[in-house]
Enzyme design. Structure first.
Site, PDB file in Angstrom:
ATOM      1  N   HIS A 248      -0.472   4.085  -0.103  1.00  0.00           N
ATOM      2  CA  HIS A 248      -1.282   4.898   0.824  1.00  0.00           C
ATOM      3  C   HIS A 248      -1.422   6.346   0.373  1.00  0.00           C
ATOM      4  CE1 HIS A 248      -2.809   5.759   5.009  1.00  0.00           C
ATOM      5  NE2 HIS A 248      -3.199   4.516   4.870  1.00  0.00           N
TER       6      HIS A 248
ATOM      7  N   GLU B 170     -10.473   3.466  -2.006  1.00  0.00           N
ATOM      8  CA  GLU B 170     -10.994   3.656  -0.658  1.00  0.00           C
ATOM      9  C   GLU B 170     -11.400   5.102  -0.405  1.00  0.00           C
ATOM     10  OE1 GLU B 170      -7.465   4.069   2.469  1.00  0.00           O
ATOM     11  OE2 GLU B 170      -7.085   2.471   1.031  1.00  0.00           O
TER      12      GLU B 170
ATOM     13  N   GLU C 238      -1.327  -0.756  -4.024  1.00  0.00           N
ATOM     14  CA  GLU C 238      -2.518   0.019  -3.673  1.00  0.00           C
ATOM     15  C   GLU C 238      -2.207   1.509  -3.619  1.00  0.00           C
ATOM     16  OE1 GLU C 238      -5.596   0.386   0.132  1.00  0.00           O
ATOM     17  OE2 GLU C 238      -4.636  -1.541  -0.331  1.00  0.00           O
TER      18      GLU C 238
ATOM     19  N   ASP D 225       0.842  -1.194   0.000  1.00  0.00           N
ATOM     20  CA  ASP D 225       0.000   0.000   0.000  1.00  0.00           C
ATOM     21  C   ASP D 225       0.881   1.249   0.000  1.00  0.00           C
ATOM     22  OD1 ASP D 225      -1.968   1.881   0.259  1.00  0.00           O
ATOM     23  OD2 ASP D 225      -2.775   1.122   2.156  1.00  0.00           O
TER      24      ASP D 225
ATOM     25  N   HIS E 172     -12.652  -2.434   0.664  1.00  0.00           N
ATOM     26  CA  HIS E 172     -11.858  -1.819   1.730  1.00  0.00           C
ATOM     27  C   HIS E 172     -12.621  -1.929   3.040  1.00  0.00           C
ATOM     28  CE1 HIS E 172     -10.387   1.873   3.953  1.00  0.00           C
ATOM     29  NE2 HIS E 172      -9.227   1.369   3.563  1.00  0.00           N
TER      30      HIS E 172
END
Length: 382
Positions: A185, A235, A209, A183, A285
């Site tokens: 992020h 997400e 991700e 991720d 998610h």
């Protein structure tokens, strides 16, 4: 049957639960929350209750449209998360009234279990590797980890080397066949995402991700052309209209809508169907509580393109309370061999421990995500 009351409960570690009561004595539960903005979402639920009190909870599609379309301003994390939790609770009521799981009301399941992954963390490679081994020992066949801490638009290669050392440590610990999601992020900007992606090729990642924030969708096709793994994001998107742009832009292989942010079961199922039309997978998610996970599994059960499910058991946020603390039957999420079985009970399939919810809501929470700064003092993405 009529809706008579909506009650929100802010409970540790960082969640918001919602109970909708009816005059027939049937109550439904949802999880409307934006992490770090729980009080704001609870206020939005209270405002939306003006549209709901006295209405028939069975009319879910119409009530959803009223909540979304009756206000001049729409969309975004707060409103869509409030709608999401309400929608989950309405489906819970309908399933309980009819004595069937929600997924039966959505056409019936295409699977009876789904693979799950565990989040792993740690400040040093050895810590992350240990966490990965512990997750595998608990039966998980896939894990996800953060790639990096704060990273400037263009940063030094020593930060890249730290990422590689962390990933290498996990691979060495669990071997080549455990799924490994990495991720970014949204902490990484396009220049460094390009560098990282080229360096990560040897590690056989399950997915990368949020290689960049969703605000930079136009960058995704360029990054996809050099990515060593499928690209996942979503997400921080909140409606089918947000995801329409993702699918039209291309380059994303896995959509990650959050049914506690993206309009609930009603809207997320539509997003999953849109993704299927583009041959794009779904990995919902869910770093949240048990009501959210139960709602996720209802969608997983009816979505052919769902392949794995996030869940929060043991996640680092859950220091004061964990996933199973708020349900009466802790065996309802039966993890085995890296999978979780779909709940078979009516509605969302779980029984909320209402007494414990009320007890913990008396303490509440005021969770905020960390505020990071770069070495030069400017604010960094968390």
């Amino acid at each position: 049957m009529k809706i008579i009351r909506l009650t929100t409960f802010l409970v540790p570690p960082r969640w918001c639960f919602l109970r909708i009561d009816t005059d027939a004595g049937i109550s439904g539960w949802g999880e409307p929350v934006v992490e770090g903005r729980a009080h704001t979402v609870a206020a939005a639920v209270d405002e939306l209750s003006d549209y709901l009190i006295g209405k028939d909870p069975h009319h879910i599609e119409d009530l959803w449209s009223v909540m979304y379309r009756a206000g001049f301003y729409r969309g975004g994390p707060i409103l869509m998360s409030a709608i999401a939790g309400i929608d989950q609770a309405l489906w819970d009521i309908k399933g309980k009234d009819l004595g069937r799981p929600v997924y039966d009301l959505l056409g019936g399941p295409v699977r009876d279990r789904i693979r799950v992954y565990s989040w792993i963390g740690g400040d040093r490679p050895a810590d992350t590797a240990r966490a990965a081994m512990e997750a595998v020992a608990r039966g998980f066949t896939a894990v996800k980890m953060n790639a990096t801490e704060e990273m400037q638009y263009v940063d030094s290669f020593d930060k890249v080397e730290r990422v590689l050392a962390n990933v290498q440590a996990v691979r060495d610990a669990v071997g080549p066949h455990v799924g490994l999601g990495l991720d970014f992020h949204g902490r990484v900007h396009k220049p460094m995402a390009k560098v990282l992606m080229r360096e990560l090729e040897p590690y056989k990642l399950m997915f990368i991700e949020e290689p960049v924030l969703s605000e930079y969708l136009e960058c995704i096709p360029e990054l996809a052309s050099i990515s060593p793994a499928p690209i996942a994001l979503g997400e921080r998107l909140y409606s089918r209209y947000d995801f329409k742009r993702v699918l039209e832009t291309g380059g994303v292989d896995i959509l990650q809508p959050d049914p506690s942010h993206a309009g609930g079961i009603t809207e997320t199922r539509k997003i999953a169907a849109m993704a299927e039309a583009y041959d794009v997978a779904i990995a919902l998610h869910c770093p949240l509580g048990p009501i959210a996970l139960a709602a996720n599994l209802q969608i997983d059960a009816v979505s052919h393109n769902a392949f794995i499910q996030e869940q929060s058991l043991g996640i680092h946020y859950n220091a004061s309370n964990d996933l199973l603390d708020y349900v009466s039957d802790r065996s309802v999420f039966a993890y085995q061999d890296g999978y979780v079985t779909m709940p078979t009970g009516p509605g969302l399939g779980i029984t909320v421990n209402e007494e414990y919810v009320a007890e913990r809501a008396a303490e509440g929470h005021r969770w905020r995500n960390p505020l990071w700064r770069h070495a030069d003092g400017s604010v960094a993405e968390w």
